[in-house]
Scaffold this active site. Structure first.
Site, short mmCIF file in Angstrom:
data_model
loop_
_atom_site.label_atom_id
_atom_site.label_comp_id
_atom_site.label_asym_id
_atom_site.label_seq_id
_atom_site.Cartn_x
_atom_site.Cartn_y
_atom_site.Cartn_z
N ARG A 62 0.84 -1.20 0.00
CA ARG A 62 0.00 0.00 0.00
C ARG A 62 0.88 1.26 0.00
O ARG A 62 2.00 1.25 0.46
CB ARG A 62 -0.92 0.03 1.22
CG ARG A 62 -2.00 -1.03 1.21
CD ARG A 62 -2.88 -0.92 2.44
NE ARG A 62 -2.12 -1.05 3.67
CZ ARG A 62 -1.76 -0.04 4.45
NH1 ARG A 62 -2.09 1.21 4.12
NH2 ARG A 62 -1.07 -0.25 5.55
N LYS A 204 -8.29 -2.97 1.22
CA LYS A 204 -8.24 -2.03 2.33
C LYS A 204 -9.10 -0.78 2.08
O LYS A 204 -9.54 -0.14 3.05
CB LYS A 204 -6.79 -1.63 2.62
CG LYS A 204 -5.98 -2.78 3.22
CD LYS A 204 -6.64 -3.40 4.45
CE LYS A 204 -5.77 -4.47 5.10
NZ LYS A 204 -6.47 -5.16 6.21
N HIS A 224 -10.12 -4.90 12.84
CA HIS A 224 -9.01 -5.49 12.09
C HIS A 224 -8.48 -6.64 12.94
O HIS A 224 -7.60 -6.46 13.76
CB HIS A 224 -7.94 -4.42 11.85
CG HIS A 224 -6.89 -4.84 10.88
ND1 HIS A 224 -5.63 -4.32 10.87
CD2 HIS A 224 -6.92 -5.73 9.86
CE1 HIS A 224 -4.93 -4.86 9.90
NE2 HIS A 224 -5.69 -5.72 9.27
N SER A 242 1.40 -7.04 12.38
CA SER A 242 2.26 -8.00 11.70
C SER A 242 3.37 -8.48 12.62
O SER A 242 4.01 -7.69 13.32
CB SER A 242 2.87 -7.34 10.46
OG SER A 242 3.75 -8.21 9.80
N LYS A 246 -0.95 -13.41 14.89
CA LYS A 246 -2.41 -13.41 14.79
C LYS A 246 -2.92 -14.56 13.92
O LYS A 246 -3.83 -15.28 14.32
CB LYS A 246 -2.87 -12.06 14.22
CG LYS A 246 -4.36 -11.94 13.97
CD LYS A 246 -4.76 -10.49 13.76
CE LYS A 246 -4.15 -9.90 12.52
NZ LYS A 246 -4.85 -10.31 11.28
N THR A 247 -2.34 -14.72 12.73
CA THR A 247 -2.80 -15.78 11.84
C THR A 247 -2.51 -17.15 12.42
O THR A 247 -3.36 -18.05 12.42
CB THR A 247 -2.13 -15.63 10.47
OG1 THR A 247 -2.48 -14.35 9.91
CG2 THR A 247 -2.57 -16.73 9.53
N ASP A 261 -9.05 -11.62 9.09
CA ASP A 261 -8.56 -10.24 9.01
C ASP A 261 -9.56 -9.14 9.36
O ASP A 261 -9.18 -8.17 9.99
CB ASP A 261 -8.01 -9.98 7.61
CG ASP A 261 -7.06 -8.80 7.55
OD1 ASP A 261 -6.24 -8.65 8.47
OD2 ASP A 261 -7.14 -8.02 6.58
N ARG A 326 2.53 -12.08 -1.10
CA ARG A 326 1.15 -12.35 -0.65
C ARG A 326 0.48 -13.40 -1.51
O ARG A 326 0.84 -13.62 -2.67
CB ARG A 326 0.31 -11.06 -0.74
CG ARG A 326 0.73 -9.95 0.21
CD ARG A 326 0.04 -10.11 1.54
NE ARG A 326 0.37 -9.03 2.46
CZ ARG A 326 -0.25 -8.84 3.62
NH1 ARG A 326 -1.22 -9.66 3.98
NH2 ARG A 326 0.10 -7.87 4.43
#
Length: 539
Positions: A62, A204, A224, A242, A246-247, A261, A326
């Site tokens: 981004r 996003k 989020h 990041s 979390k994942t 997410d 990604r």
């Protein structure tokens, strides 16, 4: 396989937003058809697993400084204008829209996809994506929710996205910084994406509009976060930036994944905004993250990776194009995903932080005031390997664990969190997945097995009736015992060989929290302000 140049989409639907639609319109193509078109146009190649691999061009992430929100009578007094929410005069929106429609009309073919967001049908938002590339249409198929054929017969878009990665704008004429831009207009219900092929901008931008519409108009907390649900219907929410896990931590084989997410929290449920996952794949290994690894198959879209020389086998360790490699894929590619992705009311919330300074407890329970304070703070520390150029720990704060996507003041989201936490008796835990016994390179990283044991203990109620100590600086409650975790690490001060050195480091970290929070103090209640840590000079 259907003829890709025919469509049931009336061209009037495109003409009404300024497109002449004179070229071939590829409407609602299947992933197989989109991949065929991408290969035909030499936009990508297939990997050994059958996934489509593309390059996103100049932008591999981004570009926050090039995202704008149109400032008009709707947004002037409601948007929290800052470095992330940059205002644009409405006249420039029309200039850019004209440039985009002229450019898209010059393309011999366009791809149009109708989709929607919000798995709870009460809050569904229909989206139409018009783009010059089949790869971006495939991304929209993977990431957003997919209407049935019957729903498509009467589909009316609430919002439209125009995506033209090949268009370079005139910065002076368009009132922007450089030739690329993401422009959001709440009045026109349009998102314009020009000059960037990074697909994450599409995702996003939609998240940003939901972060405005749902909290402001429906009192729904947009988050989020990832979320999963146990066999007894006990939903858990995981916030974390990041590198915090979390994942990994939300992917529990004993629990169904609601989403990884973006979610909304209503008065009676938790629902996923999306229909897919957009996962990082740098250094991806099957033994560590099997769900993601196995999802890289036909229909998945992989971005900015390299192959092993002379092969079509992905080298996940190669970050020479970007560390932000990604993959996008439908949520159904995850074997234990929940369908539809709507869960019951949450019972536990976890704030994940990778504290590289060894200060925060491995697990602690927060009061509502502390939860709101930590939510607004959104703290972690970036360490070597998190981003290119990071060679030593760097404290990072991102409000509500998603500052770039928050159109409203962070205090607004925190206020909804606090109310829901109190109304429904939700327990909030802070989990430090970082260091213990000292800072980075001196202490040791908290073992993943211990972190999983702490989360399991919280989910199963094993921490409800144990004794707690209060942290002298951060004021959080630290359990004295936790199944499967050595008691010596639960109070971080006790884990350091030099308690005085710990006190100094804890005071330093607390001061970073306090200084960061100053910009939010005017938008929060005394309960939140009073939950700030106390440095040595304040005690």
């Amino acid at each position: 396989m259907s003829d890709p140049t025919t469509t049931s989409l009336p061209k009037d639907n495109l003409i009404q937003i300024g497109l002449r639609a004179t070229g071939d319109i590829h409407y609602q193509l299947s992933p197989e058809e989109l991949i065929r078109d991408a290969l035909r146009r030499k936009e990508g190649v297939l990997s050994s697993t059958g996934a489509l691999v593309i390059r996103t061009g100049e932008f591999t992430g981004r570009s926050p400084k090039d995202r704008y929100i149109v400032k008009d009578s709707i947004t002037a007094d409601t948007i929290h204008w800052n470095d992330f929410n940059q205002p644009m005069e409405e006249k420039y929106f029309h200039v850019i829209l004209n440039e985009m429609t002229t450019f898209l009309d010059s393309r011999p073919e366009l791809w149009v996809r109708d989709c929607y967001v919000c798995a709870d049908p009460r809050h569904r938002l229909n989206i139409r994506v018009v783009t010059e590339t089949p790869a971006i249409s495939l991304f929209a198929y993977n990431m957003f929710l997919r209407p049935t054929d019957e729903e498509l017969e009467h589909f009316n878009p609430d919002w439209r996205i125009l995506s033209a990665p090949g268009l370079k704008l005139d910065p002076v004429a368009c009132g922007i910084r450089q030739p690329n831009a993401v422009v959001i207009s709440f009045r026109h219900k349009m998102i314009l994406l020009a000059g960037t092929g990074y697909t994450g901008e599409t995702k996003k931008a939609i998240f940003t509009i939901l972060n405005y519409l749902l909290p402001k108009e429906k009192n729904i907390l947009s988050m989020h976060c990832s979320a999963n649900i146990g066999r007894e219907g006990d939903t858990a929410i995981f916030f974390g930036l990041s590198g915090t896990g979390k994942t990994t931590l939300s992917a529990d084989p004993q629990r169904k994944l609601i989403g990884d997410d973006e979610h909304g929290w209503t008065d009676d449920n938790i629902f996923n905004f999306e229909g897919g996952c957009y996962a990082k794949c740098i250094n991806l290994k099957e033994d560590k993250e099997p769900e993601i690894f196995q999802a890289i198959r036909p229909g998945a879209l992989v971005e900015n990776i390299r192959f092993y020389p002379g092969t079509d086998i992905i080298n996940f360790e190669d970050g020479s194009i970007t560390e932000n490699t990604r993959v996008s894929y439908p949520l159904s590619y995850i074997g234990n995903s929940l369908e539809p992705s709507v869960g019951d009311m949450p019972k536990n919330i976890f704030f994940l932080t990778c504290d590289a300074y060894g200060v925060l407890p491995p697990v602690s329970r927060l009061t509502p005031g502390q939860a709101m304070y930590q939510f607004i703070s959104g703290y972690t520390a970036k360490v070597a390997g998190t981003e290119t150029g990071i060679t030593e720990p760097k404290p990072t704060f991102s409000a509500c664990f998603g500052a770039p996507f928050l159109p409203l003041h962070p205090g607004h989201y925190a206020g909804i969190l606090g109310r829901k936490m109190k109304e429904h008796g939700v327990k909030v835990w802070m989990i430090n997945t970082g260091w213990s016994g000292g800072p980075y390179l001196k202490g040791s990283r908290i073992r993943l097995a211990y972190t999983r044991a702490m989360i399991t203990a919280a989910l199963e109620g094993c921490l409800d009736n144990v004794d707690y100590d209060t942290h002298s600086i951060f004021g959080v409650a630290m359990p004295r015992t936790c199944p499967g975790v050595p008691g010596g690490i639960l109070n971080p001060r006790n884990a350091w060989p030099d308690p005085a050195a710990y006190d100094k480091m804890a005071s330093d970290v607390a001061s970073w929290f306090i200084n960061n929070f100053k910009k939010y103090e005017d938008g929060v209640t005394p309960e939140v302000r009073n939950a700030a840590p106390v440095t040595g000079t304040q005690k």
